[in-house]
Structures are given as C-alpha cells and as structure tokens.
Design an enzyme around this catalytic site. Sequence first.
Site, PDB file in Angstrom:
ATOM      1  N   CYS A  61       4.356   0.124 -51.966  1.00 55.73           N
ATOM      2  CA  CYS A  61       4.180   1.582 -51.972  1.00 55.73           C
ATOM      3  C   CYS A  61       4.783   2.172 -53.253  1.00 55.73           C
ATOM      4  O   CYS A  61       5.918   1.859 -53.614  1.00 55.73           O
ATOM      5  CB  CYS A  61       4.862   2.193 -50.744  1.00 55.73           C
ATOM      6  SG  CYS A  61       4.671   3.983 -50.684  1.00 55.73           S
ATOM      7  N   CYS A  65      11.227   6.169 -51.852  1.00 58.41           N
ATOM      8  CA  CYS A  65      12.143   6.530 -50.759  1.00 58.41           C
ATOM      9  C   CYS A  65      13.327   5.544 -50.759  1.00 58.41           C
ATOM     10  O   CYS A  65      13.117   4.335 -50.617  1.00 58.41           O
ATOM     11  CB  CYS A  65      11.413   6.474 -49.425  1.00 58.41           C
ATOM     12  SG  CYS A  65       9.861   7.388 -49.450  1.00 58.41           S
ATOM     13  N   CYS A  68      13.735   2.686 -48.084  1.00 59.68           N
ATOM     14  CA  CYS A  68      12.590   1.900 -47.626  1.00 59.68           C
ATOM     15  C   CYS A  68      12.418   0.593 -48.402  1.00 59.68           C
ATOM     16  O   CYS A  68      12.400   0.594 -49.638  1.00 59.68           O
ATOM     17  CB  CYS A  68      11.331   2.752 -47.758  1.00 59.68           C
ATOM     18  SG  CYS A  68       9.865   1.883 -47.166  1.00 59.68           S
ATOM     19  N   CYS A 105       0.948   3.297 -32.587  1.00 60.99           N
ATOM     20  CA  CYS A 105       1.155   3.949 -33.875  1.00 60.99           C
ATOM     21  C   CYS A 105       0.862   2.955 -34.996  1.00 60.99           C
ATOM     22  O   CYS A 105       1.328   1.816 -34.947  1.00 60.99           O
ATOM     23  CB  CYS A 105       2.606   4.418 -34.008  1.00 60.99           C
ATOM     24  SG  CYS A 105       3.148   5.393 -32.607  1.00 60.99           S
ATOM     25  N   CYS A 136      -1.611   7.174 -33.029  1.00 63.40           N
ATOM     26  CA  CYS A 136      -0.793   7.861 -34.032  1.00 63.40           C
ATOM     27  C   CYS A 136      -0.959   7.097 -35.342  1.00 63.40           C
ATOM     28  O   CYS A 136      -1.068   5.865 -35.331  1.00 63.40           O
ATOM     29  CB  CYS A 136       0.677   7.865 -33.602  1.00 63.40           C
ATOM     30  SG  CYS A 136       1.761   8.691 -34.790  1.00 63.40           S
ATOM     31  N   CYS A 196       3.995  14.400 -35.353  1.00 59.03           N
ATOM     32  CA  CYS A 196       5.184  13.582 -35.108  1.00 59.03           C
ATOM     33  C   CYS A 196       6.005  13.688 -36.382  1.00 59.03           C
ATOM     34  O   CYS A 196       5.548  13.282 -37.456  1.00 59.03           O
ATOM     35  CB  CYS A 196       4.756  12.142 -34.847  1.00 59.03           C
ATOM     36  SG  CYS A 196       6.130  10.984 -34.776  1.00 59.03           S
ATOM     37  N   ARG A 274      12.381  10.859 -30.009  1.00 56.80           N
ATOM     38  CA  ARG A 274      12.222   9.392 -30.008  1.00 56.80           C
ATOM     39  C   ARG A 274      13.338   8.695 -30.765  1.00 56.80           C
ATOM     40  O   ARG A 274      13.655   9.048 -31.901  1.00 56.80           O
ATOM     41  CB  ARG A 274      10.885   9.018 -30.643  1.00 56.80           C
ATOM     42  CG  ARG A 274      10.709   7.499 -30.711  1.00 56.80           C
ATOM     43  CD  ARG A 274       9.369   7.078 -31.253  1.00 56.80           C
ATOM     44  NE  ARG A 274       8.316   7.708 -30.522  1.00 56.80           N
ATOM     45  CZ  ARG A 274       7.254   8.289 -31.089  1.00 56.80           C
ATOM     46  NH1 ARG A 274       7.136   8.289 -32.386  1.00 56.80           N
ATOM     47  NH2 ARG A 274       6.326   8.829 -30.360  1.00 56.80           N
TER      48      ARG A 274
HETATM   49  S1  SF4 Z   1       8.853   5.355 -46.524  1.00 55.05           S
HETATM   50 FE1  SF4 Z   1       8.300   3.495 -47.668  1.00 55.05          FE
HETATM   51  S2  SF4 Z   1       6.151   3.202 -47.211  1.00 55.05           S
HETATM   52 FE2  SF4 Z   1       6.633   5.319 -46.653  1.00 55.05          FE
HETATM   53  S3  SF4 Z   1       6.195   6.522 -48.455  1.00 55.05           S
HETATM   54 FE3  SF4 Z   1       8.352   5.957 -48.623  1.00 55.05          FE
HETATM   55  S4  SF4 Z   1       8.345   4.048 -49.826  1.00 55.05           S
HETATM   56 FE4  SF4 Z   1       6.250   4.382 -49.096  1.00 55.05          FE
END
Ligand code: SF4
Length: 338
Positions: A61, A65, A68, A105, A136, A196, A274
């Site tokens: 991705c 974040c 993540c 989900c 979801c 959600c 949740r």
């Molecule tokens: S949480 Fe992870 S998968 Fe989702 S947008 Fe951020 S980096 Fe990408």
Amino acid sequence: MNAHANPRPAVRSDWTREEIAALFDLPFNDLLWQAQAAHRASHEANAVQLSTLLSIKTGGCPEDCGYCNQSVHAETGLKATKLMDVRAVLQAAAQAKDAGSTRFCMGAAWRNPKDRDMPAIVEMVQGVRQMGMETCMTLGMLTEDQARTLADAGLDYYNHNIDTAPERYDQVITTRTFEDRIETLEHVREAGINVCCGGIVGMGETRADRVGFIHALATLPVHPESVPVNALVPVKGTVLGDMLADTPLAKIDEIEFVRTVAVARITMPASMVRLSAGRESMSDAAQALCFMAGANSIFTGDKLLTTDNAGDDRDAALFARLGVTPMAAECKVELAAE
Ligand code: SF4
C-alpha cells in the site's frame, strides 16, 4: 426485552470535548455503570455480534500509516499480493458463515480502488450477500461514483477509520489528511451505505488525544453504525512499532482501553462498538470489562488482516464463561429498524 429496561438515551452529535473529557475522568465504576445502562437501553444485554475479516489484497500500500505493516514504507517483509480471486473470497465467506459470522468484511490495502478493480469487488459483494451475510468493505478512499457502484451492488457497510484525533493525524499518517477521510465518509453516507468508522488507541497518544478521537466520531452528523476501537499491535518495522517497542507505551493500559470503549458507548449509544485489533493480547478479564463497558461486536478467527486475533476456540470458551451469545442477524435488523 431486557434491552429496553432503561430509557433509550438520545443520540446526539453536539458533544463537547469538555463533556467527553468529564466522562473519561469519572470514577471507573460510575463510568461502567453509565455505559452499561446506555448499552442495555439500545442493545441486547448479552449478545455480541461476530464478524469475520478477510484481507482480499495484502501489502504494497502506498499510504504511510505509521501503525500498518501493509504500507510500502514499513520494513516488515510482508509479501504483497494481488487482489484475490472472487471464487476464493466466496469460499472464505462460506466458511465464516459456517463458523457463525453474520457479517463478512473484506479489506484491500489500497490508497483507493482503481476503476478496473470494481467489477470483481462488485461480484464479491453480491456473492456474499447471496449467502445471507452482511457485507463490509474497506478499500481506501472512494470517489462518489465508486461509492454509488458499491451501494448498487448491495454493500451494507463501508469501513473507513478516522484513525486518531484530527489534531494528531499528521503524526500518524502524512500521505492523506483527516479531511480526505471525512470526504470519503460523506460519499459513503450519500450513497446510502452504513458507515463503520473508528480508530486506534495506544499509539503513544495522550488522554486528551483520545478525547479528541471520540469527539470527532461522536460529532459526525450521523454516528457510524459500527465503531471499531483498536488497540495498537506494535509491529516491528512499522514507524509506530519501532518507536514504541520496548517503551512503557508499547501497550495501552487495559483500564484506559476499557474507559475508551465505555466513552464510545455512552456518546454513540445506538452504534455497535467493536473490539478489533489488539484483542488477542488482552486478558479475558479485560475483554469481559469491555463487554460490560458496552462493546458488542468482535472479529472472529485467528487472523485480522495480517495480525493475530484471539481465535474461535478462545472466544467460544470466553462467551460460555460470560453467558454471552452470538448476536443473530435478525436481532440487529430489528434493532436497526426501530
Ligand atoms: S492502514 Fe495500511 S493498508 Fe490501510 S491505507 Fe494505511 S498503509 Fe494502506
């Protein structure tokens, strides 16, 4: 029905930060009492919704974040995959249904879906719905058109978390803004899909930040129908995992986590709250307190997207000890329709 023993609290979107901070500051027993009363007024007292989460496209991705391990910016060695085949997704959904899940989900590690991906996504939504489960999806940011396409396919819920307090957002993610999140949430609402939306605690934030996080959710014009409250699972190689590893902040204090759940329940009384990531490392007693605080939904199975989850056997044993039963789909529909 015992769910209606207490008067149903008004659903308000005009919460102030001061009011929310005052809830966090309550003596623990008073906070839990209030949260449990709010819970019983709008929900079955001892029923917990079971949902299953499947990663339909893992890793690679472009977003950054900090929590993540699926970000290309993380150094976790996670192998990126392509979008799963529709048939394989439907097989996994059938297994989830057999295991008692009422909601399936599907998550893809994208900044946003490409239009070329949409036909397969639509087939997944339609296939899972035909099995009688709620659907979801979490696919990143959506355009208005994509939200409408998902609504036309029959998608029940779209997950798009605000992650943290608005004022802290750029310390966790720099490749998008808090406003970007709100814009997608608006597209989802306008398309008529249930929302959600929650976030993560235990990312080194202060209580004031947790107040800001709950305030941002509870002042949305319409509260999210589902509010996932995650506890950070610090993964080595992610920005936050490396930053928090081996510090006392590496795991949020369980009592503070329960407080956060309780404040979410009181401020968003009609929503499903949740327990999501971080549940596997929580003690049974802490989970029981979360249910007491008004949590009424969990993810089942051994894995969340890519991190460990509590596992079906442990959940079944805990439910038996607590006298908690899985929520039936009809019960949710009935409550939602009231
Ligand atoms: S949480 Fe992870 S998968 Fe989702 S947008 Fe951020 S980096 Fe990408």
